[in-house]
Design an enzyme around this catalytic site. Structure first.
Site, PDB file in Angstrom:
ATOM      1  N   ARG A  87       0.830  -1.206   0.000  1.00  0.00           N
ATOM      2  CA  ARG A  87       0.000   0.000   0.000  1.00  0.00           C
ATOM      3  C   ARG A  87       0.867   1.259   0.000  1.00  0.00           C
ATOM      4  NH1 ARG A  87      -1.652   0.655   4.436  1.00  0.00           N
ATOM      5  NH2 ARG A  87      -0.883  -1.176   5.555  1.00  0.00           N
TER       6      ARG A  87
ATOM      7  N   LYS B 135      -8.802  -2.164   0.884  1.00  0.00           N
ATOM      8  CA  LYS B 135      -8.649  -1.265   2.024  1.00  0.00           C
ATOM      9  C   LYS B 135      -9.458   0.023   1.850  1.00  0.00           C
ATOM     10  CE  LYS B 135      -6.073  -3.795   4.657  1.00  0.00           C
ATOM     11  NZ  LYS B 135      -6.723  -4.482   5.799  1.00  0.00           N
TER      12      LYS B 135
ATOM     13  N   HIS C 295      -9.993  -3.978  12.543  1.00  0.00           N
ATOM     14  CA  HIS C 295      -8.949  -4.581  11.724  1.00  0.00           C
ATOM     15  C   HIS C 295      -8.524  -5.857  12.439  1.00  0.00           C
ATOM     16  CE1 HIS C 295      -4.778  -4.217   9.633  1.00  0.00           C
ATOM     17  NE2 HIS C 295      -5.630  -4.891   8.899  1.00  0.00           N
TER      18      HIS C 295
ATOM     19  N   SER D 209      -1.001  -5.921   9.387  1.00  0.00           N
ATOM     20  CA  SER D 209      -0.555  -6.941   8.443  1.00  0.00           C
ATOM     21  C   SER D 209       0.788  -7.507   8.879  1.00  0.00           C
ATOM     22  CB  SER D 209      -0.439  -6.339   7.044  1.00  0.00           C
ATOM     23  OG  SER D 209      -1.685  -5.899   6.580  1.00  0.00           O
TER      24      SER D 209
ATOM     25  N   LYS E  91      -2.700 -12.393  11.896  1.00  0.00           N
ATOM     26  CA  LYS E  91      -4.164 -12.483  11.901  1.00  0.00           C
ATOM     27  C   LYS E  91      -4.664 -13.665  11.077  1.00  0.00           C
ATOM     28  CE  LYS E  91      -5.491  -8.513  10.310  1.00  0.00           C
ATOM     29  NZ  LYS E  91      -4.157  -8.167   9.786  1.00  0.00           N
ATOM     30  N   THR E  92      -4.183 -13.751   9.841  1.00  0.00           N
ATOM     31  CA  THR E  92      -4.652 -14.819   8.953  1.00  0.00           C
ATOM     32  C   THR E  92      -4.207 -16.177   9.455  1.00  0.00           C
ATOM     33  OG1 THR E  92      -4.632 -13.325   7.048  1.00  0.00           O
ATOM     34  CG2 THR E  92      -4.591 -15.689   6.592  1.00  0.00           C
TER      35      THR E  92
ATOM     36  N   ASP F 119      -9.495 -10.654   8.226  1.00  0.00           N
ATOM     37  CA  ASP F 119      -8.913  -9.307   8.212  1.00  0.00           C
ATOM     38  C   ASP F 119      -9.817  -8.181   8.697  1.00  0.00           C
ATOM     39  OD1 ASP F 119      -6.671  -7.632   7.654  1.00  0.00           O
ATOM     40  OD2 ASP F 119      -7.597  -7.006   5.783  1.00  0.00           O
TER      41      ASP F 119
ATOM     42  N   ARG G  22       1.731 -12.410  -1.685  1.00  0.00           N
ATOM     43  CA  ARG G  22       0.428 -12.772  -1.130  1.00  0.00           C
ATOM     44  C   ARG G  22      -0.369 -13.655  -2.083  1.00  0.00           C
ATOM     45  NH1 ARG G  22      -1.748  -9.604   3.221  1.00  0.00           N
ATOM     46  NH2 ARG G  22      -0.304  -7.991   3.910  1.00  0.00           N
TER      47      ARG G  22
END
Length: 532
Positions: free
Chosen positions: A60, A200, A219, A239, A243-244, A258, A324
């Protein structure tokens, strides 16, 4: 010429775009892949995946994100965190982008943001790249085909990577731009092929809209116990903090990886897919996520692969450490079909501590949870944002400052009220370094993290003996089955305990300096647990 299914009253011409070439509405995955291949946007990979690179932008570009400063939002936006754009600049940007688009072919996806119909927004995404259409079709929620005949977007995103902004004319920072106009219900993206900007942008919309309805946008990832949505857990984190990985527990049902909301009815996923980091991904450690990298339609982004066999290299980060894969949620066998859960019973705040100071897990009081939520301490992981090449300690309030249009205390107060009402237990989990700082120590063993989380979620950790941490004041378990006692006391993992003490004091000072900005907005009980 048009292809695909669409509400006949909602063609792009009806939204002010004219003179385009072919417009493809709501193509399904096979057609999107065929179009992307025909246009030379990427390559077909093993299992029918789509292999793509995103050029110079492999993460990003948060500094290029702008909110249009109109009277209706002027007093509601956190301007210290969100760059302003004038309405005149935005109008010129839209005019120039629309002119640039003339004659080109575009791909339209009409999708939902939010699994709970009560809080769902209808989003139209118009993309120059066919594979961006495939990506966002994975990431948002897909209406039934018959529902497209009456779809009417609440917001529209137009993404044109080949368009370059003019900072002077468009009132932006560079030739890359992400501009959000809440009055015109329009988001314009230009100058970057990184697909994550699409998803996002929708998250930012929901972060602005939902607090007015008393819904907490988060988030975070989320899961629940099998057959028991009441036993829901949420995992806050930037990120790269896990989390994932940690929410994709084969012993629990995955709600999402997410972005979620917490309403009066419970937890709901904003999205319809997952966007997982693949660096060092292995079939042994993360079999479900690994399997998606050979499933039809999965977008494989910025990964090195063998040109003959198309075999992926999960260790080669020469393109980016932020490699990713994007895939629909139902590619995970234990994913929830409804993407709904109950009120969180456990709240986990994930931090990636590059200082090597924090313990692998700590129990937080409600006041400490508010403190750490507002602090949002972690480390930006390499590649997640442009220019980040190694972990950088940072404070990202609410564990998601780049996506927060409102002031932090808006989200903090919502979270605190919901914790108090529903009695959630809060934990701080360090997935960063132990035995020393980044460059000296090692990354926290994922096996230990999983064991601690399992104990936290099944209630056995609450019965373990705890000690009070002398630096941060939270409670740290002394012993738990399956985890070495040494790991639970980070000071003991360092070769030089005095060096640990100096590093800990340095981090405490950083916490105190950062939190000074919130002291005017917090209650006395939160102020009492402030560090430093």
């Amino acid at each position: 010429m048009e292809t695909g299914r669409v509400n006949p009253k909602m063609r792009v011409e009806d939204q002010g775009l004219s003179g385009l070439g072919q417009v493809h509405y709501n193509l399904l995955e096979p057609a999107l892949i065929e179009a992307a291949l025909a246009r030379g946007e990427g390559h077909l990979g093993q299992g029918g995946t789509f292999l793509v690179t995103t050029g110079k932008f492999t993460g990003r570009s948060p500094k290029d994100k702008h909110v249009v400063k109109t009277p209706s939002v002027e007093d509601r936006i956190w301007w210290e965190n969100n760059a302003a754009m004038s309405p005149e600049g935005f109008d010129a940007l839209y005019e120039d982008m629309a002119a640039h688009m003339q004659g080109g072919d575009y791909f339209v996806q009409d999708l939902y943001g939010g699994a709970d119909p009560s809080h769902q927004i209808d989003v139209r995404v118009i993309t120059e790249l066919a594979w961006h259409g495939l990506f966002i079709r994975h990431m948002l929620r897909r209406p039934a085909r018959e529902d497209l005949d009456r779809f009417s977007p609440d917001f529209t995103i137009i993404n044109v990577p080949s368009f370059k902004a003019d900072p002077k004319r468009h009132d932006c920072r560079s030739d890359t731009v992400i501009a959000i106009n809440f009055d015109r219900k329009l988001i314009l993206i230009g100058g970057t092929e990184y697909a994550g900007e699409n998803k996002k942008s929708v998250f930012t919309l929901l972060n602005y809209l939902l607090p007015e309805k008393g819904v907490m946008p988060m988030h975070c990832s989320a899961n629940h116990a099998p057959g028991n949505p009441v036993d829901t857990a949420i995992f806050f984190g930037l990120s790269g903090t896990g989390k994932t990985t940690l929410s994709a527990d084969p012993g629990r049902v995955l709600i999402g990886d997410d972005e979620h909301g917490w309403s009066d009815r419970g937890t709901f996923n904003f999205e319809g897919g997952c966007y997982a980091k693949t660096i060092n991904l292995s079939a042994e450690a993360e079999p479900e996520i690994f399997a998606t990298t050979q499933k039809f339609g999965t977008v494989i982004e910025n990964m090195v692969y063998d040109e003959e066999t198309l075999e992926l290299d999960f260790e080669d980060d020469s393109l980016t450490a932020n490699m990713r894969c994007a895939y629909p949620l139902d590619y995970i066998s234990n994913a929830s079909s409804s993407a709904l859960g109950g009120h969180p019973k456990n709240i986990i705040m994930l931090t990636c501590d590059a200082f090597g100071v924090l313990p692998p897990i700590a129990r937080l009081t409600p006041a400490q949870a508010m403190y750490h939520f507002l602090s949002g301490f972690t480390s930006k992981v390499a590649g997640t944002e442009r220019g980040v090449t190694e972990p950088e300690p940072t404070f990202s309030t609410c564990f998601g400052a780049p996506f927060m249009p409102r002031r932090p205390e808006v989200y903090g107060n919502l979270l605190r009220e919901k914790i108090a009402r529903h009695g959630a237990t809060c934990w701080l989990v360090n997935t960063g370094w132990t035995g020393g700082a980044y460059g000296t120590g090692s990354r926290m063993p994922i096996k230990a993290t999983r064991a601690l989380l399992t104990a936290a979620l099944d209630g056995s950790l609450a019965r373990a003996p705890f000690r009070k941490d002398p630096n941060f004041g939270f409670e740290v378990p002394v012993s738990i089955d399956g985890v070495p006692d040494l790991l639970l006391d980070p000071r003991r993992t360092w070769d030089d305990p005095a060096s640990y003490d100096r590093q800990a004091q340095k981090l405490v000072a950083m916490f105190a300096e950062n939190f000074a900005q919130y002291t005017a907005f917090i209650d006395e009980d939160v102020r009492a647990v402030a560090i430093g």
